[in-house]
Design an enzyme around this catalytic site. Structure first.
Site, PDB file in Angstrom:
ATOM      1  N   GLU A 117       0.818  -1.203   0.000  1.00 32.77           N
ATOM      2  CA  GLU A 117       0.000   0.000   0.000  1.00 32.77           C
ATOM      3  C   GLU A 117       0.858   1.261   0.000  1.00 32.77           C
ATOM      4  O   GLU A 117       1.962   1.279   0.540  1.00 32.77           O
ATOM      5  CB  GLU A 117      -0.856   0.038   1.275  1.00 32.77           C
ATOM      6  CG  GLU A 117      -1.829  -1.094   1.377  1.00 32.77           C
ATOM      7  CD  GLU A 117      -2.625  -1.047   2.676  1.00 32.77           C
ATOM      8  OE1 GLU A 117      -3.458  -1.918   2.869  1.00 32.77           O
ATOM      9  OE2 GLU A 117      -2.396  -0.128   3.496  1.00 32.77           O
ATOM     10  N   CYS A 130       2.996   8.390   1.811  1.00 32.76           N
ATOM     11  CA  CYS A 130       3.487   7.402   2.768  1.00 32.76           C
ATOM     12  C   CYS A 130       3.731   6.109   1.989  1.00 32.76           C
ATOM     13  O   CYS A 130       2.813   5.585   1.353  1.00 32.76           O
ATOM     14  CB  CYS A 130       2.434   7.205   3.851  1.00 32.76           C
ATOM     15  SG  CYS A 130       2.853   5.910   5.014  1.00 32.76           S
ATOM     16  N   CYS A 137       5.492  -7.535   7.532  1.00 35.55           N
ATOM     17  CA  CYS A 137       6.524  -7.024   8.451  1.00 35.55           C
ATOM     18  C   CYS A 137       6.933  -8.139   9.397  1.00 35.55           C
ATOM     19  O   CYS A 137       6.106  -8.962   9.779  1.00 35.55           O
ATOM     20  CB  CYS A 137       5.949  -5.837   9.248  1.00 35.55           C
ATOM     21  SG  CYS A 137       7.190  -4.978  10.237  1.00 35.55           S
ATOM     22  N   CYS A 141       4.157  -5.103  16.089  1.00 35.99           N
ATOM     23  CA  CYS A 141       3.656  -4.030  16.948  1.00 35.99           C
ATOM     24  C   CYS A 141       2.153  -4.254  17.131  1.00 35.99           C
ATOM     25  O   CYS A 141       1.422  -4.398  16.137  1.00 35.99           O
ATOM     26  CB  CYS A 141       3.938  -2.668  16.322  1.00 35.99           C
ATOM     27  SG  CYS A 141       5.698  -2.449  15.987  1.00 35.99           S
ATOM     28  N   CYS A 144      -0.630  -2.204  15.353  1.00 37.47           N
ATOM     29  CA  CYS A 144      -0.470  -1.959  13.916  1.00 37.47           C
ATOM     30  C   CYS A 144      -1.082  -3.095  13.107  1.00 37.47           C
ATOM     31  O   CYS A 144      -0.803  -4.267  13.361  1.00 37.47           O
ATOM     32  CB  CYS A 144       1.017  -1.846  13.595  1.00 37.47           C
ATOM     33  SG  CYS A 144       1.366  -1.886  11.834  1.00 37.47           S
ATOM     34  N   GLY A 197       6.022  -2.308   6.759  1.00 32.81           N
ATOM     35  CA  GLY A 197       7.404  -2.766   6.903  1.00 32.81           C
ATOM     36  C   GLY A 197       8.279  -1.870   7.752  1.00 32.81           C
ATOM     37  O   GLY A 197       7.931  -0.734   8.055  1.00 32.81           O
ATOM     38  N   GLU A 198       9.408  -2.424   8.161  1.00 30.35           N
ATOM     39  CA  GLU A 198      10.426  -1.681   8.919  1.00 30.35           C
ATOM     40  C   GLU A 198      11.533  -1.310   7.925  1.00 30.35           C
ATOM     41  O   GLU A 198      12.301  -2.185   7.494  1.00 30.35           O
ATOM     42  CB  GLU A 198      10.945  -2.563  10.068  1.00 30.35           C
ATOM     43  CG  GLU A 198      12.243  -2.104  10.710  1.00 30.35           C
ATOM     44  CD  GLU A 198      12.234  -0.658  11.188  1.00 30.35           C
ATOM     45  OE1 GLU A 198      11.476  -0.328  12.097  1.00 30.35           O
ATOM     46  OE2 GLU A 198      13.016   0.163  10.624  1.00 30.35           O
ATOM     47  N   SER A 229      10.777   6.395   9.110  1.00 31.79           N
ATOM     48  CA  SER A 229      10.258   6.068  10.431  1.00 31.79           C
ATOM     49  C   SER A 229      10.680   4.653  10.812  1.00 31.79           C
ATOM     50  O   SER A 229      10.413   3.696  10.094  1.00 31.79           O
ATOM     51  CB  SER A 229       8.730   6.160  10.405  1.00 31.79           C
ATOM     52  OG  SER A 229       8.214   5.728  11.635  1.00 31.79           O
ATOM     53  N   SER A 251       8.906   5.288  16.041  1.00 31.73           N
ATOM     54  CA  SER A 251       7.633   4.817  16.605  1.00 31.73           C
ATOM     55  C   SER A 251       7.866   4.604  18.093  1.00 31.73           C
ATOM     56  O   SER A 251       8.330   3.538  18.490  1.00 31.73           O
ATOM     57  CB  SER A 251       7.237   3.479  15.974  1.00 31.73           C
ATOM     58  OG  SER A 251       6.860   3.656  14.658  1.00 31.73           O
ATOM     59  N   PHE A 252       7.575   5.577  18.884  1.00 34.77           N
ATOM     60  CA  PHE A 252       7.948   5.523  20.295  1.00 34.77           C
ATOM     61  C   PHE A 252       6.834   4.896  21.138  1.00 34.77           C
ATOM     62  O   PHE A 252       7.004   3.848  21.713  1.00 34.77           O
ATOM     63  CB  PHE A 252       8.304   6.932  20.778  1.00 34.77           C
ATOM     64  CG  PHE A 252       9.226   6.921  21.958  1.00 34.77           C
ATOM     65  CD1 PHE A 252      10.490   6.385  21.854  1.00 34.77           C
ATOM     66  CD2 PHE A 252       8.825   7.435  23.184  1.00 34.77           C
ATOM     67  CE1 PHE A 252      11.358   6.355  22.944  1.00 34.77           C
ATOM     68  CE2 PHE A 252       9.676   7.413  24.284  1.00 34.77           C
ATOM     69  CZ  PHE A 252      10.935   6.880  24.161  1.00 34.77           C
ATOM     70  N   HIS A 253       5.724   5.588  21.227  1.00 31.05           N
ATOM     71  CA  HIS A 253       4.445   5.036  21.707  1.00 31.05           C
ATOM     72  C   HIS A 253       4.339   4.644  23.175  1.00 31.05           C
ATOM     73  O   HIS A 253       3.254   4.232  23.596  1.00 31.05           O
ATOM     74  CB  HIS A 253       4.010   3.824  20.872  1.00 31.05           C
ATOM     75  CG  HIS A 253       4.002   4.067  19.392  1.00 31.05           C
ATOM     76  ND1 HIS A 253       3.395   5.158  18.822  1.00 31.05           N
ATOM     77  CD2 HIS A 253       4.548   3.363  18.356  1.00 31.05           C
ATOM     78  CE1 HIS A 253       3.557   5.105  17.510  1.00 31.05           C
ATOM     79  NE2 HIS A 253       4.261   4.042  17.207  1.00 31.05           N
ATOM     80  N   ASN A 328      -6.106   4.768  14.772  1.00 36.16           N
ATOM     81  CA  ASN A 328      -7.006   4.501  13.647  1.00 36.16           C
ATOM     82  C   ASN A 328      -7.515   3.070  13.824  1.00 36.16           C
ATOM     83  O   ASN A 328      -6.826   2.124  13.488  1.00 36.16           O
ATOM     84  CB  ASN A 328      -6.186   4.645  12.340  1.00 36.16           C
ATOM     85  CG  ASN A 328      -7.011   5.152  11.190  1.00 36.16           C
ATOM     86  OD1 ASN A 328      -8.245   5.143  11.230  1.00 36.16           O
ATOM     87  ND2 ASN A 328      -6.346   5.601  10.152  1.00 36.16           N
ATOM     88  N   CYS A 371      -2.584   1.652   8.126  1.00 39.01           N
ATOM     89  CA  CYS A 371      -1.583   0.885   7.385  1.00 39.01           C
ATOM     90  C   CYS A 371      -1.936  -0.599   7.325  1.00 39.01           C
ATOM     91  O   CYS A 371      -2.196  -1.238   8.329  1.00 39.01           O
ATOM     92  CB  CYS A 371      -0.253   1.092   8.111  1.00 39.01           C
ATOM     93  SG  CYS A 371       1.048   0.080   7.521  1.00 39.01           S
TER      94      CYS A 371
END
Ligand code: SF4
Length: 389
Positions: A117, A130, A137, A141, A144, A197-198, A229, A251-253, A328, A371
């Site tokens: 995507e 984006c 991935c 997470c 996600c 993905g990372e 990111s 991506s801290f969170h 989201n 995502c």
């Protein structure tokens, strides 16, 4: 300026033989050196190869041309030679959704029939694309949606830069003759590597694709308009600064290892303290090139006043901006979005501590812009259609 056409020589036309049908090399994604080498391997004399590579590069990345026949500053026999050996192809658009707020989401098919995507988000005076770096991935997470899809493979540089080209096609943004390609009023002005993905687990391909996107004779995006990111792949962070030089987002969170271990499990490998150490030494960190801390707001998980205070203490001394992201929600998601009041209270504490703390407006909710969601939904519909047959 494009160089004049050079006469075709006999050796150019005879070496090597025409490749088998279907075995053409895609030129998109080759570095400049790679393109030059490919042209030489196809029979371009070495003394002409640099100039030829420059010409072809400009046609592809500056003008958006995919058909060798339209590359009119190349002599006809040379265009035929290129067509025999190469192709210029971008991912196929399988599905395109346009949200009522202008967000465009693309589901793209790449080699092997896999799908990824890309999402285009228009904003006042700019537009951000984006893009994805992997199919699925390896990381999981828990907030996600892509994390629920297993890793299939890394994207190639061509498939990464191809996403930018597809979006430019769709936006009609290849510059008309005479228009300055550096024009700051472009519709697609920024790139974020925040899709599936990372990116730091596919470092070389991401680096090569971003070098193509930054090349001044092509798509020509400034490195400061590209943000990578990462979930926190610590060993690759310094390399990102040295070899790509783009801006960095993390991506801290969460503000404790206990919570971050759950939300971003890579934290078990490189915990908060280790990650922050790497960010403190990110060579380009300055007030004008702050690190963005992505922080998804999850009800009763990471959104308390105490979390906000802990966050500003943790990042003390790092030029930073905190992006607060209302979650989201997707079907089956294990979390809920924090209330607007809670998000505002959190933002207020961060802001008072001296950090920009914009609250991201949820975009494209009517087109499943979370995502990985469009891909899953499309697969679900396909499966139920198959089952109905
Ligand atoms: S947030 Fe990024 S790294 Fe984590 S699972 Fe999703 S795509 Fe992978």
């Amino acid at each position: 300026m494009t160089a004049p056409a050079v006469p075709i020589t006999q050796d150019m036309l005879t070496l090597p033989r025409k490749p088998v049908e279907g075995s053409r090399t895609n030129l998109i994604g080759l570095t400049r050196d790679g393109l030059r080498d490919a042209l030489i391997a196809a029979g371009t004399p070495e003394r002409q190869a640099k100039m030829r590579a420059g010409q072809v590069w400009q046609w592809i990345y500056q003008k958006g041309v995919r058909d060798f026949e339209a590359m009119t500053n190349l002599a006809k026999p040379y265009r035929a030679l290129l067509a025999d050996h190469f192709e210029v192809s971008v991912p196929e658009v399988v599905r395109r959704e346009v949200s009522s707020d202008g967000t465009r989401k693309y589901l793209l098919r790449i080699a092997g029939g896999h799908e990824v995507e890309a999402v285009y988000i228009p904003e006042e005076g700019r537009g951000t694309l984006c893009i994805s770096s992997q199919v699925g991935c390896t990381l999981t997470c828990s907030f996600c949606h892509t994390g629920t899809q297993r890793l299939v493979r890394n994207l190639t540089p061509g498939e990464i830069v191809g996403q930018i080209m597809v979006a430019r096609d769709d936006l009609g943004e290849w510059p008309a003759p005479g228009r300055n390609p550096k024009d700051e009023t472009r519709l697609l002005s920024n790139i974020v590597l925040m899709g599936m993905g990372e990116p730091l687990y596919n470092f070389e391909a991401v680096r090569d694709a971003m070098k193509i996107a930054m090349d001044p004779e092509g798509i020509s995006l400034s490195r400061r308009r590209i943000t990578l990111s990462t979930s926190g792949v610590v060993p690759e962070i310094a390399r990102t600064a040295a070899e790509i030089g783009c801006l960095l987002a993390v991506s801290f969170h969460a503000t404790t290892d206990e919570v971050r271990d759950r939300l971003v499990p890579i934290n078990k490998r490189w915990n908060i303290a280790t990650l922050l150490d790497a960010l403190r030494t990110y060579p380009k960190v300055s007030n004008s090139e702050r690190i963005t801390f992505e922080y998804v707001m999850l009800k009763d998980v990471n959104d308390s006043d105490e979390d906000a205070r802990r966050l500003v203490k943790l990042i003390e001394g790092i030029p930073a901006k905190i992006n607060l992201i209302p979650f989201n929600e997707w079907p089956g998601a294990p979390y809920e979005r924090s209330s607007n009041n809670r998000i505002r209270a959190f933002a207020d504490i961060v802001h008072k501590a001296g950090y920009a703390s914009p609250i991201r407006t949820p975009r494209g909710e009517d087109i499943m812009a979370a995502c990985g969601q469009l891909k899953s939904e499309t697969e679900r519909v396909r499966k139920s259609k198959r089952a109905a047959v």
